[in-house]
Design a protein around this motif. Structure first.
Motif, PDB file in Angstrom:
ATOM      1  N   UNK A 715       0.823  -1.215   0.000  1.00  0.00           N
ATOM      2  CA  UNK A 715       0.000   0.000   0.000  1.00  0.00           C
ATOM      3  C   UNK A 715       0.851   1.256   0.000  1.00  0.00           C
ATOM      4  N   UNK A 716       1.865   1.308   0.883  1.00  0.00           N
ATOM      5  CA  UNK A 716       2.711   2.482   1.024  1.00  0.00           C
ATOM      6  C   UNK A 716       3.918   2.341   0.116  1.00  0.00           C
ATOM      7  N   UNK A 717       4.005   3.209  -0.897  1.00  0.00           N
ATOM      8  CA  UNK A 717       5.067   3.107  -1.900  1.00  0.00           C
ATOM      9  C   UNK A 717       6.444   3.215  -1.268  1.00  0.00           C
ATOM     10  N   UNK A 718       6.648   4.162  -0.358  1.00  0.00           N
ATOM     11  CA  UNK A 718       7.980   4.375   0.217  1.00  0.00           C
ATOM     12  C   UNK A 718       8.462   3.123   0.940  1.00  0.00           C
ATOM     13  N   UNK A 719       7.596   2.520   1.768  1.00  0.00           N
ATOM     14  CA  UNK A 719       7.995   1.325   2.503  1.00  0.00           C
ATOM     15  C   UNK A 719       8.252   0.154   1.563  1.00  0.00           C
ATOM     16  N   UNK A 720       7.346  -0.003   0.597  1.00  0.00           N
ATOM     17  CA  UNK A 720       7.444  -1.136  -0.324  1.00  0.00           C
ATOM     18  C   UNK A 720       8.702  -1.037  -1.188  1.00  0.00           C
ATOM     19  N   UNK A 721       8.938   0.131  -1.763  1.00  0.00           N
ATOM     20  CA  UNK A 721      10.088   0.309  -2.653  1.00  0.00           C
ATOM     21  C   UNK A 721      11.402   0.143  -1.902  1.00  0.00           C
ATOM     22  N   UNK A 722      11.468   0.654  -0.673  1.00  0.00           N
ATOM     23  CA  UNK A 722      12.708   0.537   0.093  1.00  0.00           C
ATOM     24  C   UNK A 722      13.000  -0.916   0.484  1.00  0.00           C
ATOM     25  N   UNK A 723      11.953  -1.723   0.675  1.00  0.00           N
ATOM     26  CA  UNK A 723      12.185  -3.153   0.923  1.00  0.00           C
ATOM     27  C   UNK A 723      12.853  -3.803  -0.287  1.00  0.00           C
ATOM     28  N   UNK A 724      12.355  -3.471  -1.486  1.00  0.00           N
ATOM     29  CA  UNK A 724      12.951  -4.011  -2.711  1.00  0.00           C
ATOM     30  C   UNK A 724      14.356  -3.463  -2.922  1.00  0.00           C
ATOM     31  N   UNK A 725      14.571  -2.214  -2.529  1.00  0.00           N
ATOM     32  CA  UNK A 725      15.914  -1.623  -2.648  1.00  0.00           C
ATOM     33  C   UNK A 725      16.903  -2.369  -1.776  1.00  0.00           C
ATOM     34  N   UNK A 726      16.506  -2.693  -0.548  1.00  0.00           N
ATOM     35  CA  UNK A 726      17.408  -3.407   0.350  1.00  0.00           C
ATOM     36  C   UNK A 726      17.732  -4.806  -0.167  1.00  0.00           C
ATOM     37  N   UNK A 727      16.805  -5.378  -0.935  1.00  0.00           N
ATOM     38  CA  UNK A 727      17.063  -6.682  -1.543  1.00  0.00           C
ATOM     39  C   UNK A 727      17.909  -6.570  -2.805  1.00  0.00           C
ATOM     40  N   UNK A 728      18.142  -5.324  -3.260  1.00  0.00           N
ATOM     41  CA  UNK A 728      18.873  -5.118  -4.506  1.00  0.00           C
ATOM     42  C   UNK A 728      18.046  -5.426  -5.732  1.00  0.00           C
ATOM     43  N   UNK A 729      16.708  -5.359  -5.585  1.00  0.00           N
ATOM     44  CA  UNK A 729      15.812  -5.749  -6.680  1.00  0.00           C
ATOM     45  C   UNK A 729      14.845  -4.632  -7.053  1.00  0.00           C
ATOM     46  N   UNK A 730      15.212  -3.382  -6.798  1.00  0.00           N
ATOM     47  CA  UNK A 730      14.301  -2.281  -7.092  1.00  0.00           C
ATOM     48  C   UNK A 730      13.965  -2.204  -8.574  1.00  0.00           C
ATOM     49  N   UNK A 758      14.426   9.672   2.208  1.00  0.00           N
ATOM     50  CA  UNK A 758      13.448   8.933   3.008  1.00  0.00           C
ATOM     51  C   UNK A 758      14.009   8.428   4.332  1.00  0.00           C
ATOM     52  N   UNK A 759      15.147   8.950   4.755  1.00  0.00           N
ATOM     53  CA  UNK A 759      15.692   8.573   6.064  1.00  0.00           C
ATOM     54  C   UNK A 759      14.676   8.909   7.152  1.00  0.00           C
ATOM     55  N   UNK A 760      14.639   8.078   8.187  1.00  0.00           N
ATOM     56  CA  UNK A 760      13.639   8.259   9.249  1.00  0.00           C
ATOM     57  C   UNK A 760      13.815   9.563  10.010  1.00  0.00           C
ATOM     58  N   UNK A 761      15.045  10.034  10.106  1.00  0.00           N
ATOM     59  CA  UNK A 761      15.325  11.235  10.878  1.00  0.00           C
ATOM     60  C   UNK A 761      15.829  12.343   9.960  1.00  0.00           C
TER      61      UNK A 761
END
Length: 844
Positions: A715-730, A758-761
């Protein structure tokens, strides 16, 4: 003989394996035990201790001063042969004045408070008619003007932070208070977590849950029998769900042996015992060819309170993994889309639960919890539910019963002591006001409507708040009004008649935007200039405020990448602003949803660079820093040359000299909101940087920032995309129209910029100047790839500056619910953008 030995050895091995497996399962299901540091069980009014059938022993409070300073009156049931479920209801403690039980807390944290009531018949007190209030600690109202009607158990969960927990009983007027039994028992920390998901809007997190207190409204063992305190891991009662099923024929009970149930790592039987997960309700006709209905449970809830809904699931119906997919609905909204339990738990018969926070505005009557199948060819057409817990959350005055707090404050208005006085004052004021209005009506000037014009609407109550609107000596409604100042940059004055003609007398076909302030019209001035005309709605207080803000901002801003103000009109009590017309409308329309020609990667980079320059100017180029506060793809507009300009300054804020932030209420658009701003309510320029990071992902992935129709994890693009980024599969989720057209180095630099935004802080985020530099570098890398391929004589490039085919909607395939009304998509347009393509937009 050898074969016989092999059979014996094999049988022995299998038996040992099965034994080990059963031990493992049993341990995983029952390894977590909890010994409460505090475990007070009091049989009030009894002369001796009482042992219940579940082997719990309740102490007497009749002679000891350990708990009570004032002992009250002790009464017993006249008819000792009465059929009562528990012996603790045969006696009661009655108080004809305030009385307080005090319990020493050996370890602070979560505690259950359970109060048992049964209005014992006796000659001295009419307990069936009494009214009393119960307060825990100093401020938590558990019961307000309460009259028990029969045997009732009221259960609460509160986070105790003091060495003693006091429970005070107070009768109303001449009524006595009473109680039959009290339980004060420690609960484990895991029973309620600090952060949970909101039911709506999707993607919102509710923090600080441990600051709330809760009352159990419903706790159901779905598909199974009643579970008493002796069979629960924390001494809770679980009721049957049968009377809540509507209709019961839609459901079918199913069960397995409890020792088969296992728990996820980090899970625990303390959340719910294996018995709860070992039973479930499934669709009553799940074996039909095409089941197409929801299983529904109905509850009565008071919509004055928020609620925590806990749903328990365990796949005890599937024969193998990945068979069962279903939707879960709470309060008429989709709570979990396409729930695949075997993927979530990586197994069958594994316990799983989900917590949801429901705001009072989301509480309907009746309140429904539903499960239903997916309309998909894959998997089994079935849906299940194993358990439900509904906990009421305290209101704004720390009450779980009634609108008044312990100090008399009301959750909806003044305190009880001031209600009568305020009511009288309101009546007196109303009559006085009507008299004054009658006098003024007789004496009003003939040009009163003209004088009550746009300028006067925008003036705040205190003149000092509107120094930028310093008026001349002429009428506020005249053409030489407060706005006619070359130093303010408000442009030319346009008469109401001119704007009527420009918009074809406010033709509805000319509307190109709708917002909280009113409508935006496409207009053509007498000299042929196209303009966007924003006409304010006099009934909108929000619109007036945003008009004020936008006027303040645009009067001192001029930049190539900010939408310009052309002029204004303040005639006939109107408030109208006229802007330059942006031929190609919002950037978002060119990414998805409108079927427009796809813009190339280079164009997207240039648009992002233009928007970044506009924001960088806001943050650093004006006399004081300005925070846009509503950065999103619909507020980035494109002119006839696709030059990007930031628009909609209705929520913008100035940052004073030397100040790092502005403390203000959270406003903006979900999906783009800075989480740090949301937590602290402190707005900084880094809040714009976060929102811009979400925009960069929109540009790359061509999908909305929030899409409730998708599975919850997407649902949330930022959360979803960053998960794929961390996997190296964006690169797997980018816009398919860009595949093979992006220089990988350019994309890497672009994604790097988005991730830092998109850093948390805020302290970890770059400035807009740094973001701008990274985007320009990404553009150089893209141009370099193009130049190199051209020089190689290949005759082809990664980039084609001509428009591509109409955009492909590349959002993941979703499954519509059985009732489309149950899925409400968030429309994140603010409507204040001046764009060319008409749309059905909603105001902020």
């Amino acid at each position: 003989m050898k074969n016989l030995n092999k059979i014996i050895i094999t049988s022995t091995f299998m038996a040992i394996l099965l034994l080990l497996l059963s031990i493992t399962v049993s341990v995983s299901a029952k390894s977590d035990t909890f010994k409460p540091p505090d475990n007070y069980l009091i049989d009030c009014g009894s002369s001796s201790q009482t042992t219940l059938p579940d082997r719990r022993t309740f102490s007497s409070d009749s002679t000891s001063s350990q708990y009570l300073q004032y002992h009250g009156r002790q009464i017993n049931l006249a008819d000792q042969s009465a059929d009562l479920p528990l012996p603790i209801y045969k006696s009661a403690k009655v108080f004809d004045s305030k009385a307080t039980y005090s319990f020493h807390v050996s370890k602070t944290g979560w505690h259950w408070i359970r109060l048992h009531f049964f209005p014992v018949k006796n000659k001295e007190f009419k307990l069936q008619e009494t009214k009393f209030t119960v307060i825990a600690g100093e401020t938590l109202v558990l019961l307000h003007e309460y009259t028990p009607k029969g045997i009732e158990i009221r259960e609460y969960l509160t986070n105790v932070t003091t060495p003693n927990l006091n429970i005070m009983f107070s009768g109303e007027k001449d009524s006595p208070a009473f109680v039959n039994a009290i339980e004060v028992v420690s609960a484990p920390d895991m029973v309620i977590t600090e952060h949970i998901d909101a039911l709506f809007p999707v993607g919102k997190k509710i923090d600080g849950i441990t600051k709330f207190s809760f009352q159990k409204m419903y706790r159901l063992n779905v598909g199974g029998a009643v579970i008493g305190p002796g069979n629960d891991t924390l001494g809770r009662n679980w009721d049957s769900d049968q009377k809540f099923l509507k209709p019961q024929s839609a459901a079918k009970n199913i069960s397995i042996a409890p020792n088969v149930v296992t728990y996820l790592e980090g899970g625990s039987p303390l959340i719910a015992p294996p018995t709860v997960y070992a039973s479930a309700v499934e669709m009553g006709t799940s074996d039909t060819i095409a089941p197409n209905f929801n299983v529904t449970w109905q509850f009565d809830l008071d919509h004055s309170y928020p609620y925590l809904i806990r749903l328990h699931f365990c796949d005890i119906v599937s024969k193998s993994l990945n068979e069962l997919y279903f939707n879960v609905y709470v309060g008429g909204k989709i709570a979990i889309s396409a729930l695949d339990l075997s993927t979530v738990t990586n197994g069958l018969s594994v316990a799983y639960y989900k917590d949801l926070f429901v705001e009072p505005s989301m509480v309907s009557s009746p309140f429904l919890i539903q499960v239903g199948p997916l309309n998909e060819p894959m998997g089994t057409k079935n849906a299940i539910l194993n358990g439900v817990e509904i906990l009421r959350v305290n209101n704004s005055v720390n009450s779980l019963d009634g609108e008044f707090g312990a100090d008399g404050r009301s959750a909806t208005g003044p305190s009880r002591g001031t209600v009568a006085a305020v009511g009288f004052a309101m009546m007196f004021g109303a009559f006085a006001g009507l008299g004054a209005m009658a006098v003024k009506w007789q004496k009003r000037p003939q040009d009163w409507q003209k004088k009550n014009s746009f300028s006067s609407w925008l003036l705040p109550l205190h003149a000092g708040d509107a120094s930028f609107l310093a008026s001349t000596k002429t009428s506020l409604g005249s053409k030489k009004s407060a706005f006619h100042s070359s130093t303010m940059g408000l442009g030319r004055y346009l008469s109401f008649a001119e704007l009527q003609e420009a918009t074809k007398i406010w033709d509805s076909n000319s509307v190109i935007g709708v917002g909280g302030f009113g409508n935006v019209y496409l207009g053509v001035l007498e000299d042929g200039t196209k303009v966007a005309v924003k006409r304010g709605n006099p009934q909108s207080e929000q619109g007036i405020h945003e008009f004020q803000t936008e006027l303040q901002m645009l009067s001192k801003l001029r930049h190539r990448h900010l939408v310009s103000l052309i002029g204004y009109c303040d005639e006939n009590a109107e408030m109208i602003l006229v802007y330059e017309y942006m031929e190609h409308g919002p950037m978002r329309d060119h990414l998805y949803g409108k079927g427009l020609p796809v813009i190339s990667w280079k164009q997207r980079l240039e648009i992002c660079i233009g928007a970044a320059r506009g924001l960088h100017y806001l943050h650093t180029g004006a006399a004081t820093a300005i925070i846009h506060r509503d950065v999103k793809s619909t507020n980035i507009l494109l002119d006839e040359s696709f030059v990007a300009k930031m628009a909609d300054f209705g929520l913008s804020k100035d940052v004073g000299m030397g100040e790092a932030h502005v403390s203000t209420a959270v406003k903006g658009s979900f999906g783009y909101l800075d989480p740090e701003y949301f937590r602290k309510q402190q707005l900084t320029d880094k809040s714009d940087v976060y929102s811009f990071g979400v925009v960069l992902l929109e540009v790359l992935c061509a999908r909305p920032a929030i899409d409730p129709a998708l599975p919850r994890e997407q649902v949330n693009l930022a959360e979803w995309a960053m998960k794929w980024k961390r996997k190296g599969l964006l690169d797997k989720i980018i816009d398919p129209n860009l595949v093979g057209r992006i220089n990988p180095e350019s994309m890497d630099k672009f994604v790097e910029a988005a991730e830092k935004c998109l850093s948390n802080y805020g302290v970890d985020r770059p400035t807009m100047g740094d973001v701008l530099w990274n985007l320009e570098y990404a553009l150089q890398l893209q141009d370099q790839e193009k130049t190199e391929e051209g020089s190689n004589g290949t005759g082809s490039t990664l980039e084609n500056d001509a428009p591509l085919a109409p955009a492909v909607d590349n959002r993941p395939v979703t499954t519509p619910s059985q009732n489309p009304a149950e899925v409400q998509v968030i429309e994140d347009h603010s409507g204040t953008a001046m764009f060319a393509h008409p749309a059905n937009l909603n105001g902020r």
